[in-house]
Write a protein that holds these residues in place. Structure first.
Motif, PDB file in Angstrom:
ATOM      1  N   ASN A  30       1.252  -3.762   6.243  1.00 50.36           N
ATOM      2  CA  ASN A  30       1.993  -4.041   5.010  1.00 50.36           C
ATOM      3  C   ASN A  30       1.213  -4.975   4.087  1.00 50.36           C
ATOM      4  N   LEU A  31       0.530  -5.954   4.663  1.00 56.35           N
ATOM      5  CA  LEU A  31      -0.306  -6.859   3.874  1.00 56.35           C
ATOM      6  C   LEU A  31      -1.412  -6.085   3.157  1.00 56.35           C
ATOM      7  N   MET A  32      -2.099  -5.209   3.882  1.00 56.71           N
ATOM      8  CA  MET A  32      -3.190  -4.425   3.280  1.00 56.71           C
ATOM      9  C   MET A  32      -2.675  -3.540   2.158  1.00 56.71           C
ATOM     10  N   ASN A  33      -1.515  -2.907   2.365  1.00 52.70           N
ATOM     11  CA  ASN A  33      -0.939  -2.070   1.311  1.00 52.70           C
ATOM     12  C   ASN A  33      -0.573  -2.891   0.084  1.00 52.70           C
ATOM     13  N   ASP A  34      -0.082  -4.104   0.286  1.00 55.00           N
ATOM     14  CA  ASP A  34       0.266  -4.970  -0.849  1.00 55.00           C
ATOM     15  C   ASP A  34      -0.983  -5.471  -1.575  1.00 55.00           C
ATOM     16  N   VAL A  35      -1.955  -5.974  -0.821  1.00 54.18           N
ATOM     17  CA  VAL A  35      -3.168  -6.558  -1.409  1.00 54.18           C
ATOM     18  C   VAL A  35      -3.993  -5.502  -2.143  1.00 54.18           C
ATOM     19  N   LEU A  36      -4.120  -4.314  -1.564  1.00 53.35           N
ATOM     20  CA  LEU A  36      -4.992  -3.281  -2.133  1.00 53.35           C
ATOM     21  C   LEU A  36      -4.228  -2.192  -2.891  1.00 53.35           C
ATOM     22  N   TYR A  37      -2.995  -2.479  -3.245  1.00 52.46           N
ATOM     23  CA  TYR A  37      -2.116  -1.503  -3.885  1.00 52.46           C
ATOM     24  C   TYR A  37      -2.742  -0.849  -5.127  1.00 52.46           C
ATOM     25  N   ASP A  38      -3.426  -1.628  -5.950  1.00 56.77           N
ATOM     26  CA  ASP A  38      -3.996  -1.105  -7.197  1.00 56.77           C
ATOM     27  C   ASP A  38      -5.043  -0.022  -6.965  1.00 56.77           C
ATOM     28  N   PHE A  39      -5.638   0.021  -5.773  1.00 57.34           N
ATOM     29  CA  PHE A  39      -6.730   0.949  -5.493  1.00 57.34           C
ATOM     30  C   PHE A  39      -6.302   2.159  -4.665  1.00 57.34           C
ATOM     31  N   LEU A  40      -5.091   2.095  -4.078  1.00 58.87           N
ATOM     32  CA  LEU A  40      -4.640   3.158  -3.184  1.00 58.87           C
ATOM     33  C   LEU A  40      -4.641   4.516  -3.873  1.00 58.87           C
ATOM     34  N   ASN A  41      -5.194   5.501  -3.195  1.00 61.85           N
ATOM     35  CA  ASN A  41      -5.276   6.895  -3.649  1.00 61.85           C
ATOM     36  C   ASN A  41      -6.134   7.095  -4.881  1.00 61.85           C
ATOM     37  N   ASP A  42      -6.725   6.024  -5.391  1.00 61.63           N
ATOM     38  CA  ASP A  42      -7.668   6.149  -6.496  1.00 61.63           C
ATOM     39  C   ASP A  42      -9.071   6.273  -5.903  1.00 61.63           C
ATOM     40  N   PHE A  43      -9.423   5.314  -5.046  1.00 60.25           N
ATOM     41  CA  PHE A  43     -10.706   5.368  -4.343  1.00 60.25           C
ATOM     42  C   PHE A  43     -10.611   4.708  -2.972  1.00 60.25           C
TER      43      PHE A  43
END
Length: 126
Positions: A30-43
């Motif tokens: 959950n931490l990783m999804n929150d921290v890196l949310y802006d990049f998910l599924n983009d790259f």
């Protein structure tokens, strides 16, 4: 006890708790999804403790790499040197071999199904 991790691809439920810490993997996911949310599924794809950065060119990859590590640094998150691989043409991720535009099942994962012995019983179907 059930343990669930919510990712951008849906929920993942463990059959067994994979570590000594009851909520360790889920909290980290959950931490990783929150921290890196802006990049998910983009790259970027995050799955439990794996972070995959994908890019079409080396230059873009270097830029994506910098953005991700800058974000991790901002949140004081460290990457294990042993797990880190840089600029790979092919990776194995969640039982799949992935390379430029191709996704294949990992042969190790399909070995038992492919080599399953044929039944010697005759079918009673008409």
């Amino acid at each position: 006890m059930k343990t669930t991790c919510v990712t951008c691809y849906g929920s993942y439920e463990f059959l067994m708790i994979p570590s000594r810490f009851t909520n360790g993997p889920i909290t980290f996911c959950n931490l990783m999804n929150d921290v890196l949310y802006d990049f998910l599924n983009d790259f970027l794809v995050v799955y439990l403790d794996d972070i995959v950065i994908y890019s079409k060119t080396f230059e873009k990859h270097m830029n994506h790499f910098r953005l991700v590590f800058q974000k991790l640094r901002e949140h004081i998150i460290h990457v294990k040197k042993e797990k880190y691989k840089f600029v790979q043409r092919q990776i194995i991720f969640r039982g799949h071999k992935i390379r430029e535009g191709l996704i294949k099942m990992d042969e190790v994962k399909v070995h038992s199904i492919r080599d399953w012995p044929a039944s010697s019983k005759q079918s009673d179907r008409n």
